[in-house]
Motif scaffolding. Sequence first.
Motif, PDB file in Angstrom:
ATOM      1  N   TRP A  57      27.697  12.258  37.164  1.00 52.60           N
ATOM      2  CA  TRP A  57      26.641  13.259  37.329  1.00 52.60           C
ATOM      3  C   TRP A  57      25.283  12.606  37.222  1.00 52.60           C
ATOM      4  N   LYS A  59      21.540  13.112  35.970  1.00 50.55           N
ATOM      5  CA  LYS A  59      20.759  13.922  35.040  1.00 50.55           C
ATOM      6  C   LYS A  59      19.715  14.725  35.817  1.00 50.55           C
ATOM      7  N   GLU A  61      20.355  17.151  38.021  1.00 49.12           N
ATOM      8  CA  GLU A  61      20.728  17.609  39.369  1.00 49.12           C
ATOM      9  C   GLU A  61      20.749  19.137  39.451  1.00 49.12           C
ATOM     10  N   SER A  62      21.058  19.793  38.338  1.00 47.06           N
ATOM     11  CA  SER A  62      20.951  21.256  38.355  1.00 47.06           C
ATOM     12  C   SER A  62      19.690  21.745  37.635  1.00 47.06           C
ATOM     13  N   SER A  63      19.328  21.100  36.510  1.00 48.37           N
ATOM     14  CA  SER A  63      18.178  21.581  35.718  1.00 48.37           C
ATOM     15  C   SER A  63      16.830  21.123  36.262  1.00 48.37           C
ATOM     16  N   THR A  66      15.066  15.472  35.237  1.00 49.85           N
ATOM     17  CA  THR A  66      15.543  14.123  35.516  1.00 49.85           C
ATOM     18  C   THR A  66      15.030  13.129  34.473  1.00 49.85           C
ATOM     19  N   HIS A  93      20.619  19.937  26.844  1.00 49.89           N
ATOM     20  CA  HIS A  93      21.011  21.190  27.509  1.00 49.89           C
ATOM     21  C   HIS A  93      20.538  22.411  26.713  1.00 49.89           C
TER      22      HIS A  93
END
Lengths: 224, 224
Positions: A57, A59, A61-63, A66, A93
Amino acid sequence: MKLDELKWDERGLVTVVVQDVATGEIRMLAHANREAVENTLSTGEAHFYSRSRRAQWKKGESSGHTIRVDEIVADCDGDAVLYLGEATGPSCHTLEETCFFERLDAGAAKKEPALPILGRLERELNARRDSSGDKSYTRYLLDRGAPKIGEKIREEAGELAEAIANESDERVVSEFADLFYHALVGLIHRGIPLRAVLAELGRRFGRSGHEEKASRSELNAPKG
Amino acid sequence: MKLDELKWDERGLVTVVVQDVATGEIRMLAHANREAVENTLSTGEAHFYSRSRRAQWKKGESSGHTIRVDEIVADCDGDAVLYLGEATGPSCHTLEETCFFERLDAGAAKKEPALPILGRLERELNARRDSSGDKSYTRYLLDRGAPKIGEKIREEAGELAEAIANESDERVVSEFADLFYHALVGLIHRGIPLRAVLAELGRRFGRSGHEEKASRSELNAPKG
């Protein structure tokens, strides 16, 4: 050390510590497989491997939070690496800046990010600025504002200069600390994060031994 | 978080990152079982668990290079902890200060300790002091000695004070960086490590929100 020399564990992973190069704050701890380390090296963005999802994954990529990675440094036995760089937004998170915020010992504040000394100092001084009824010297300086803070910065600079020339090591250390503290109060008065100064110093002094490019040199460029 | 809430892995271990609270340097990465964490909490000295020897060990028990641990901070999911404190001597079995000194990316110097910005800056300036034939501005200042360095510290302090009162954020940051750089050259001229100043600031400003005890307050103790 080369990628091949890392000691991948039985799952093909190394442990990764992520550190903010400006503040020294440890942002998170995770794992990476070879592909994640390669992608981090080639893109300059932190990649990891999730042991639960069994997948690489990136870091943020969704939130969107980066982490830029400037350097990767392996430890002596090659089973852990450090990603040194700078995070955009919170890294945890939970939306805390760092994942390390739960004191295990009997500390005063249980939830407080783990920070090296300068970060703590800045946090503490900001808390005083924001706390009503605070009667600290810091609050006194902030209430008096730029003229008083500036006066103290000049005064402490003179004392540091004097100590460097003529006094004991202890006096030099104490006067440097006084000067730094008052300069930091000036930053806090202006609402400027210390990180901005650290980043500026980082830009001026690369780790590769370059000349201090951006530092004004009176050899080359007299300031008048 | 309590010890009970940590997430011990299948071998009963958590990952431990050891960080110097003054400089922010990451000294080593290891593992600890419950007993090792308890002993670290109760003695204030870093204890770990060796996966190869299957035994608890105290850092420095043979080398003498102990690590004082002031705080233990767990990460959000409780499978890693940070030991924050101060090391006596080198922390790596190679006798490097930190275990993290092998750059994996194509960095200029392959063997160089991973350091946050201020530590790099200090290292860089020391290298210039020690390098013959260096023509940097830093070397120029060091050659001129305390009078010149002191003059610059006073001058930059005045410029920072002026910037705080009347100039842009960018100017404040730049002048703070100038002042810090020149003050650091003063330390290097005197052979005093920056760590001594950071430790002094740490002593004055505890993380627990105490008043800045050791900081001279003109409210209480006018300096004349």
